[in-house]
Design an enzyme around this catalytic site. Structure first.
Site, mmCIF file in Angstrom:
data_model
loop_
_atom_site.group_PDB
_atom_site.id
_atom_site.type_symbol
_atom_site.label_atom_id
_atom_site.label_comp_id
_atom_site.label_asym_id
_atom_site.label_seq_id
_atom_site.Cartn_x
_atom_site.Cartn_y
_atom_site.Cartn_z
ATOM 1 N N THR A 150 -4.999 -1.308 -12.902
ATOM 2 C CA THR A 150 -4.834 -2.310 -13.957
ATOM 3 C C THR A 150 -3.403 -2.335 -14.502
ATOM 4 O OG1 THR A 150 -5.516 -2.811 -16.228
ATOM 5 C CG2 THR A 150 -5.693 -0.529 -15.575
ATOM 6 N N ASP A 151 -3.028 -3.479 -15.051
ATOM 7 C CA ASP A 151 -1.711 -3.565 -15.700
ATOM 8 C C ASP A 151 -1.679 -2.779 -17.015
ATOM 9 O OD1 ASP A 151 -3.318 -5.242 -17.241
ATOM 10 O OD2 ASP A 151 -1.998 -6.986 -17.121
ATOM 11 N N GLU A 152 -2.872 -2.384 -17.508
ATOM 12 C CA GLU A 152 -2.915 -1.687 -18.797
ATOM 13 C C GLU A 152 -2.255 -0.313 -18.749
ATOM 14 O OE1 GLU A 152 -6.511 -1.895 -21.027
ATOM 15 O OE2 GLU A 152 -6.912 -3.941 -20.438
ATOM 16 N N TYR A 176 -9.434 4.093 -21.746
ATOM 17 C CA TYR A 176 -9.596 3.416 -20.444
ATOM 18 C C TYR A 176 -8.290 3.438 -19.665
ATOM 19 C CZ TYR A 176 -9.487 -0.505 -17.160
ATOM 20 O OH TYR A 176 -9.295 -1.283 -16.037
ATOM 21 N N LYS A 201 -7.251 5.319 -16.109
ATOM 22 C CA LYS A 201 -6.767 4.597 -14.910
ATOM 23 C C LYS A 201 -5.380 5.107 -14.524
ATOM 24 C CE LYS A 201 -8.491 1.583 -12.939
ATOM 25 N NZ LYS A 201 -9.475 1.535 -11.826
HETATM 26 P P1 NAD Z 1 -17.106 -3.655 -13.543
HETATM 27 O O1 NAD Z 1 -17.288 -2.809 -14.743
HETATM 28 O O2 NAD Z 1 -17.625 -5.046 -13.545
HETATM 29 O O3 NAD Z 1 -17.768 -2.927 -12.266
HETATM 30 C C1 NAD Z 1 -17.609 -1.567 -12.030
HETATM 31 C C2 NAD Z 1 -18.579 -1.158 -10.934
HETATM 32 O O4 NAD Z 1 -18.389 0.241 -10.677
HETATM 33 C C3 NAD Z 1 -20.048 -1.347 -11.315
HETATM 34 O O5 NAD Z 1 -20.762 -1.933 -10.241
HETATM 35 C C4 NAD Z 1 -20.552 0.063 -11.577
HETATM 36 O O6 NAD Z 1 -21.939 0.253 -11.293
HETATM 37 C C5 NAD Z 1 -19.658 0.869 -10.632
HETATM 38 N N1 NAD Z 1 -19.508 2.269 -11.082
HETATM 39 C C6 NAD Z 1 -19.169 2.703 -12.324
HETATM 40 N N2 NAD Z 1 -19.174 4.047 -12.353
HETATM 41 C C7 NAD Z 1 -19.493 4.471 -11.107
HETATM 42 C C8 NAD Z 1 -19.628 5.735 -10.501
HETATM 43 N N3 NAD Z 1 -19.464 6.881 -11.208
HETATM 44 N N4 NAD Z 1 -19.952 5.804 -9.186
HETATM 45 C C9 NAD Z 1 -20.134 4.663 -8.459
HETATM 46 N N5 NAD Z 1 -20.039 3.427 -8.990
HETATM 47 C C10 NAD Z 1 -19.715 3.336 -10.295
HETATM 48 O O7 NAD Z 1 -15.554 -3.617 -13.231
HETATM 49 P P2 NAD Z 1 -14.598 -4.762 -12.661
HETATM 50 O O8 NAD Z 1 -14.172 -5.633 -13.771
HETATM 51 O O9 NAD Z 1 -15.229 -5.354 -11.459
HETATM 52 O O10 NAD Z 1 -13.331 -3.884 -12.236
HETATM 53 C C11 NAD Z 1 -13.236 -3.311 -10.924
HETATM 54 C C12 NAD Z 1 -11.951 -2.528 -10.836
HETATM 55 O O11 NAD Z 1 -10.839 -3.366 -11.087
HETATM 56 C C13 NAD Z 1 -11.852 -1.384 -11.856
HETATM 57 O O12 NAD Z 1 -11.255 -0.285 -11.210
HETATM 58 C C14 NAD Z 1 -10.934 -1.933 -12.937
HETATM 59 O O13 NAD Z 1 -10.222 -0.891 -13.562
HETATM 60 C C15 NAD Z 1 -10.024 -2.823 -12.115
HETATM 61 N N6 NAD Z 1 -9.440 -3.973 -12.821
HETATM 62 C C16 NAD Z 1 -10.251 -4.838 -13.494
HETATM 63 C C17 NAD Z 1 -9.692 -5.962 -14.093
HETATM 64 C C18 NAD Z 1 -10.537 -6.963 -14.833
HETATM 65 O O14 NAD Z 1 -9.989 -7.879 -15.450
HETATM 66 N N7 NAD Z 1 -11.869 -6.881 -14.788
HETATM 67 C C19 NAD Z 1 -8.305 -6.183 -14.015
HETATM 68 C C20 NAD Z 1 -7.511 -5.249 -13.329
HETATM 69 C C21 NAD Z 1 -8.092 -4.152 -12.727
HETATM 70 O O1 DAU Z 2 -5.493 -6.255 -18.102
HETATM 71 C C1 DAU Z 2 -6.486 -5.875 -17.193
HETATM 72 C C2 DAU Z 2 -7.724 -5.428 -17.940
HETATM 73 O O2 DAU Z 2 -8.335 -6.611 -18.458
HETATM 74 C C3 DAU Z 2 -8.699 -4.653 -17.076
HETATM 75 O O3 DAU Z 2 -8.088 -3.469 -16.632
HETATM 76 C C4 DAU Z 2 -9.977 -4.328 -17.856
HETATM 77 O O4 DAU Z 2 -10.917 -3.694 -16.994
HETATM 78 C C5 DAU Z 2 -10.578 -5.634 -18.353
HETATM 79 O O5 DAU Z 2 -11.714 -5.370 -19.146
HETATM 80 C C6 DAU Z 2 -9.545 -6.404 -19.162
HETATM 81 O O6 DAU Z 2 -9.245 -5.688 -20.395
HETATM 82 P P1 DAU Z 2 -9.085 -6.454 -21.809
HETATM 83 O O7 DAU Z 2 -9.344 -5.485 -22.877
HETATM 84 O O8 DAU Z 2 -7.823 -7.226 -21.839
HETATM 85 O O9 DAU Z 2 -10.297 -7.531 -21.651
HETATM 86 P P2 DAU Z 2 -11.381 -8.071 -22.716
HETATM 87 O O10 DAU Z 2 -12.077 -9.194 -22.048
HETATM 88 O O11 DAU Z 2 -12.199 -6.978 -23.288
HETATM 89 O O12 DAU Z 2 -10.460 -8.653 -23.880
HETATM 90 C C7 DAU Z 2 -9.491 -9.656 -23.629
HETATM 91 C C8 DAU Z 2 -8.781 -9.929 -24.950
HETATM 92 O O13 DAU Z 2 -9.714 -10.578 -25.841
HETATM 93 C C9 DAU Z 2 -8.313 -8.704 -25.674
HETATM 94 O O14 DAU Z 2 -7.096 -9.014 -26.365
HETATM 95 C C10 DAU Z 2 -9.410 -8.417 -26.693
HETATM 96 C C11 DAU Z 2 -9.893 -9.811 -27.034
HETATM 97 N N1 DAU Z 2 -11.331 -9.939 -27.386
HETATM 98 C C12 DAU Z 2 -12.247 -9.409 -26.536
HETATM 99 C C13 DAU Z 2 -13.594 -9.519 -26.802
HETATM 100 C C14 DAU Z 2 -14.629 -8.922 -25.878
HETATM 101 C C15 DAU Z 2 -11.716 -10.637 -28.525
HETATM 102 O O15 DAU Z 2 -10.865 -11.146 -29.280
HETATM 103 N N2 DAU Z 2 -13.041 -10.771 -28.771
HETATM 104 C C16 DAU Z 2 -14.017 -10.232 -27.983
HETATM 105 O O16 DAU Z 2 -15.224 -10.354 -28.287
#
Ligand code: NAD
Ligand code: DAU
Length: 362
Positions: A143-145, A168, A172
């Site tokens: 992630t970019d975080e 989180y 990562k």
């Molecule tokens: P998600 O939470 O939707 O899915 C995570 C999956 O991992 C689920 O299916 C869960 O059952 C599985 N999992 C969790 N713990 C586990 C374990 N101990 N063993 C096996 N499986 C397990 O997540 P996502 O949003 O699809 O993100 C996927 C990846 O991409 C993550 O590594 C996240 O850090 C990264 N990422 C997400 C975003 C985003 O915006 N969602 C952005 C950048 C990077």
């Molecule tokens: O940047 C990549 C990341 O983006 C991933 O690594 C994470 O897995 C993914 O969950 C996401 O993280 P964020 O914290 O940015 O996503 P989230 O959807 O939780 O929140 C997006 C923005 O919106 C953040 O500034 C918080 C705000 N927010 C979120 C929720 C759920 C609100 O204002 N209200 C809300 O109810």
């Protein structure tokens, strides 16, 4: 030359992973191998998201293994059973708010789980004479975080120092360091990507965009954290996945690539845009929906702004995005409107029983 024949996708029942598997098996003609989906099915894992894939490819090119990535024996057994040559590691605890409430699961899965996978790969990917095979690859999805928070200007590049600020992002960041440590110390072939915020189909409705869409449709309040002026860079999930596939195919071992949407929005402005789209498609009064915006208590330690410079990926691997933000949001809203059964399944908790009800072990 990478083999890319038996591809282990961890977290394939999650949001990004299930989209990845669908694109790989249905829209990637150059790929003729097998996909092994290793997922523990936590609250975020939804095997029903791949019901169609299981029906079409199950037991032939798609295999599901319910397992925890921290389970050393299961992980090694799966590597050996399927002769895994490629790992694409999505599995993680992914929600920042949950990491603030309970960090332990994040350390366990994101740090120990990544370590367990890396260590299995290091052990089992030795060729004759004990040296590391060159036809294998471990791709880590991050992630970019990990880079921390930006002020009003500037971008994260691949050389931006790590500065994670939530449990989180710290977990990562730890996993990223482990991935490169295994490359430098043991010669494990690795690539790594750091991506910005994804959105699209099958997104669990705890995250901003799906939560807001579903709350609008149900007439519930739209909770905006703090002043709503936090900035995220949004990318359509399929475009994240084509980038990952490009890196897995053509990325240089030992390198990291930023993936981003070049698409920055303040949360409140994004929300107003989304209200317009949902209201039009669902026949709602946009003004009335906007009245349900509710400013709520801020997220502790909330990072102010993320913005990704993904020029390396574009320049070196020729990746580009396929949709504009307007197109991606429109596709996403359409998907939630026409997949009500998926939404009901998630909201009722019924999705947690899909495997036991539907999956026949093969
Ligand atoms: P998600 O939470 O939707 O899915 C995570 C999956 O991992 C689920 O299916 C869960 O059952 C599985 N999992 C969790 N713990 C586990 C374990 N101990 N063993 C096996 N499986 C397990 O997540 P996502 O949003 O699809 O993100 C996927 C990846 O991409 C993550 O590594 C996240 O850090 C990264 N990422 C997400 C975003 C985003 O915006 N969602 C952005 C950048 C990077
Ligand atoms: O940047 C990549 C990341 O983006 C991933 O690594 C994470 O897995 C993914 O969950 C996401 O993280 P964020 O914290 O940015 O996503 P989230 O959807 O939780 O929140 C997006 C923005 O919106 C953040 O500034 C918080 C705000 N927010 C979120 C929720 C759920 C609100 O204002 N209200 C809300 O109810």
């Amino acid at each position: 030359m990478r083999k890319l024949t038996n591809v282990l996708v961890t977290g394939g029942a999650g949001f990004i992973g299930c989209n990845f598997i669908r694109v790989l098996l249905k829209k990637t003609p150059g790929f003729t191998g097998r996909v092994i989906n290793l997922d523990a099915l936590t609250y975020a894992g939804n095997a029903s998201s791949l019901a169609d894939i299981d029906g079409e490819f199950g037991g032939k090119r798609y295999f599901f293994e319910r397992a925890d990535i921290t389970d050393r024996e299961r992980v090694r057994g799966i590597f050996q059973k399927y002769d895994i040559d490629t790992v694409i590691h999505f599995a993680a605890e992914s929600h920042v708010d949950r990491s603030i409430l309970g960090p332990e699961a994040f350390i366990r899965t994101n740090v120990m789980g990544t370590f367990t996978l890396l260590d299995a790969a290091r052990d089992l990917w030795r060729g004759e004479g004990g040296s590391m095979r060159e036809d294998v690859l471990f791709h880590h999805v991050s992630t970019d975080e990990v880079y921390g928070s930006l002020g009003e200007t500037g971008y994260f590049t691949e050389t931006t120092p790590y500065d994670p600020r939530s449990p989180y992002s710290a977990s990562k960041a730890s996993s990223d360091h482990l991935v490169f440590a295994y490359h430098h110390t043991y010669g494990l072939p690795v690539t790594l990507s750091n991506c910005s915020n994804n959105y699209g189909p099958y997104h669990f409705p705890e995250k901003l965009i799906p939560l807001m869409i579903l709350n609008m449709l149900e007439g519930k309040p739209l909770p905006v954290y703090g002043d709503g002026k936090y900035v995220r860079d949004w990318l359509f999930v399929e475009d994240h996945n084509t980038a990952v596939w490009a890196i897995v195919n053509r990325g240089k071992s030992g390198e990291k690539y930023n993936i981003g949407g070049e698409n920055e929005w303040e949360n409140i402005t994004l929300l107003r845009k989304l209200i317009g789209i949902v209201a039009e498609k669902a026949g709602l009064d946009a003004g009335k929906v906007a009245e349900t915006i509710t400013f709520v208590k801020d997220r502790p330690g909330h990072d102010r702004r993320y913005a990704i410079d993904c020029s390396k990926l574009k320049r070196e691997l020729g990746w580009t995005q396929s949709v504009t933000f307007e197109e991606g949001l429109s596709l996403t809203v359409d998907w939630y409107l026409s997949n009500k059964a998926w939404v009901v399944n998630v909201k009722s908790g019924e999705y947690a029983h899909w495997v036991e009800k539907n999956y026949t072990a093969r």
